[in-house]
Design a protein around this motif. Structure first.
Motif, PDB file in Angstrom:
ATOM      1  N   GLY A   4     -13.096   9.855   2.477  1.00 16.26           N
ATOM      2  CA  GLY A   4     -12.951   8.413   2.626  1.00 16.26           C
ATOM      3  C   GLY A   4     -11.826   7.829   1.809  1.00 16.26           C
ATOM      4  N   THR A   5     -11.652   8.336   0.585  1.00 16.22           N
ATOM      5  CA  THR A   5     -10.524   7.948  -0.260  1.00 16.22           C
ATOM      6  C   THR A   5     -10.056   9.168  -1.045  1.00 16.22           C
ATOM      7  N   THR A   6      -8.803   9.106  -1.496  1.00 20.99           N
ATOM      8  CA  THR A   6      -8.285  10.163  -2.369  1.00 20.99           C
ATOM      9  C   THR A   6      -9.116  10.243  -3.638  1.00 20.99           C
ATOM     10  N   ALA A  37      -0.223  16.411   0.796  1.00 21.98           N
ATOM     11  CA  ALA A  37      -1.168  17.078   1.696  1.00 21.98           C
ATOM     12  C   ALA A  37      -2.575  17.080   1.099  1.00 21.98           C
ATOM     13  N   ILE A  38      -2.688  17.329  -0.202  1.00 26.29           N
ATOM     14  CA  ILE A  38      -3.994  17.295  -0.878  1.00 26.29           C
ATOM     15  C   ILE A  38      -4.581  15.893  -0.811  1.00 26.29           C
ATOM     16  N   GLN A  39      -3.739  14.920  -1.088  1.00 21.55           N
ATOM     17  CA  GLN A  39      -4.157  13.519  -1.058  1.00 21.55           C
ATOM     18  C   GLN A  39      -4.730  13.139   0.302  1.00 21.55           C
ATOM     19  N   LYS A  40      -4.043  13.505   1.365  1.00 19.09           N
ATOM     20  CA  LYS A  40      -4.485  13.158   2.715  1.00 19.09           C
ATOM     21  C   LYS A  40      -5.743  13.933   3.107  1.00 19.09           C
ATOM     22  N   ARG A  41      -5.877  15.142   2.639  1.00 22.76           N
ATOM     23  CA  ARG A  41      -7.094  15.902   2.927  1.00 22.76           C
ATOM     24  C   ARG A  41      -8.309  15.233   2.286  1.00 22.76           C
ATOM     25  N   HIS A  42      -8.143  14.785   1.047  1.00 23.29           N
ATOM     26  CA  HIS A  42      -9.244  14.080   0.384  1.00 23.29           C
ATOM     27  C   HIS A  42      -9.577  12.783   1.118  1.00 23.29           C
ATOM     28  N   PHE A  43      -8.556  12.073   1.555  1.00 22.85           N
ATOM     29  CA  PHE A  43      -8.780  10.829   2.296  1.00 22.85           C
ATOM     30  C   PHE A  43      -9.565  11.102   3.575  1.00 22.85           C
ATOM     31  N   PHE A  50       0.820  -1.206   0.000  1.00 31.65           N
ATOM     32  CA  PHE A  50       0.000   0.000   0.000  1.00 31.65           C
ATOM     33  C   PHE A  50       0.858   1.262   0.000  1.00 31.65           C
ATOM     34  N   ALA A  51       2.078   1.172   0.497  1.00 32.15           N
ATOM     35  CA  ALA A  51       2.990   2.318   0.425  1.00 32.15           C
ATOM     36  C   ALA A  51       3.274   2.670  -1.034  1.00 32.15           C
ATOM     37  N   GLN A  52       3.376   1.651  -1.873  1.00 31.17           N
ATOM     38  CA  GLN A  52       3.554   1.902  -3.305  1.00 31.17           C
ATOM     39  C   GLN A  52       2.333   2.604  -3.894  1.00 31.17           C
ATOM     40  N   ILE A  53       1.152   2.147  -3.484  1.00 26.64           N
ATOM     41  CA  ILE A  53      -0.082   2.753  -3.988  1.00 26.64           C
ATOM     42  C   ILE A  53      -0.167   4.213  -3.554  1.00 26.64           C
ATOM     43  N   GLU A  54       0.172   4.474  -2.298  1.00 20.80           N
ATOM     44  CA  GLU A  54       0.150   5.860  -1.810  1.00 20.80           C
ATOM     45  C   GLU A  54       1.107   6.732  -2.609  1.00 20.80           C
ATOM     46  N   ALA A  55       2.288   6.204  -2.916  1.00 21.17           N
ATOM     47  CA  ALA A  55       3.255   6.971  -3.705  1.00 21.17           C
ATOM     48  C   ALA A  55       2.716   7.250  -5.102  1.00 21.17           C
ATOM     49  N   ARG A  56       2.037   6.268  -5.684  1.00 23.49           N
ATOM     50  CA  ARG A  56       1.437   6.463  -7.007  1.00 23.49           C
ATOM     51  C   ARG A  56       0.314   7.501  -6.953  1.00 23.49           C
ATOM     52  N   MET A  57      -0.463   7.493  -5.860  1.00 22.70           N
ATOM     53  CA  MET A  57      -1.499   8.519  -5.706  1.00 22.70           C
ATOM     54  C   MET A  57      -0.883   9.903  -5.627  1.00 22.70           C
ATOM     55  N   THR A  58       0.214  10.021  -4.906  1.00 22.17           N
ATOM     56  CA  THR A  58       0.903  11.307  -4.817  1.00 22.17           C
ATOM     57  C   THR A  58       1.386  11.746  -6.198  1.00 22.17           C
ATOM     58  N   ASP A  59       1.940  10.815  -6.968  1.00 20.30           N
ATOM     59  CA  ASP A  59       2.380  11.128  -8.333  1.00 20.30           C
ATOM     60  C   ASP A  59       1.208  11.636  -9.178  1.00 20.30           C
ATOM     61  N   TYR A  60       0.056  10.965  -9.027  1.00 22.70           N
ATOM     62  CA  TYR A  60      -1.126  11.343  -9.812  1.00 22.70           C
ATOM     63  C   TYR A  60      -1.576  12.760  -9.457  1.00 22.70           C
TER      64      TYR A  60
END
Length: 224
Positions: free
Chosen positions: A61-63, A51-57, A27-37
């Protein structure tokens, strides 16, 4: 079996960091890919994107749900991109396969990921034949856990009596809606979520799902 679980006829499992240990870092890989996106979408640096990613989460509920709400993105493109990860860290878990096979009744996966990704994970773990179905983010209409709609949709889709169902999840924030409709809840406490954990919504706690599933036949579960 532990008599406290004798009424369970449907066993529901989260996927990431639940059916495999958090130490696999998938899941760390997935989080990194979300940040890239997010970084590419917003044209910002990685710290801002994270920071945007975590705010959406936190807020949605999810990014993905957050991005769909504020940017109207294509969820298919997002899911394809973020789930393009290396699964070599995952290996077949014969003990878990056996423990799940031994459970009486139906077995399902309930994930905020998508079905194709879930199928790849289950294949790596040796669990491809272990579950009746996967209720994924598409099946929820992109309304993810912990939205109560997601749980109601799962129960409707598979004709589940929540009072005879058990839900296993590593994110404690996703257990209250399950408990509210009558499900027995199991928290896989892998150390990643320690803030805001409410024991009132958790029936069983374990750091190791395979060990817990084995122990229920020995009546040695840990309860809250």
């Amino acid at each position: 079996m532990d008599p406290r679980l004798a009424h369970i006829d449907t066993w529901i499992f989260d996927l990431d960091n639940t059916l495999y240990p958090a130490g696999a870092t998938l899941f760390a890989q997935i989080e990194a890919r979300m940040t890239d996106y997010v970084c590419a979408l917003e044209g910002c640096d990685r710290d801002t994107a994270f920071a945007i990613q975590k705010r959406h989460f936190r807020d949605h509920g999810t990014t993905l749900s957050g991005l769909m709400a504020v940017r109207d993105i294509d969820p298919h493109d997002f899911l394809t991109f973020v789930h393009d990860v290396d699964m070599s860290a995952l290996a077949a878990n014969d003990r878990l396969v056996e423990a799940i096979a031994r459970l009486p009744g139906r077995k399902l996966v309930f994930t905020n990921g998508d079905g194709p990704y879930a199928d790849r994970v289950l294949e790596r773990l040796g669990l491809s034949e272990s579950f009746e179905g996967v209720h994924d983010i598409r099946a929820t209409g992109y309304r993810p856990k912990p939205d109560p709609h997601a749980y109601a949709g799962l129960c409707d889709a598979y004709a589940i009596d929540p009072n005879a169902a058990l839900f296993v999840e590593d994110m404690a924030r996703n257990l209250p809606p399950a408990k509210a409709i009558g499900m027995t809840t199991v928290w896989v406490d892998n150390g990643s979520e320690q803030v805001g954990v409410d024991p009132a919504h958790i029936d069983f706690t374990t750091p190791d799902l395979t060990a817990w599933l084995t122990a229920i036949w020995e009546e040695t579960c840990t309860t809250n």
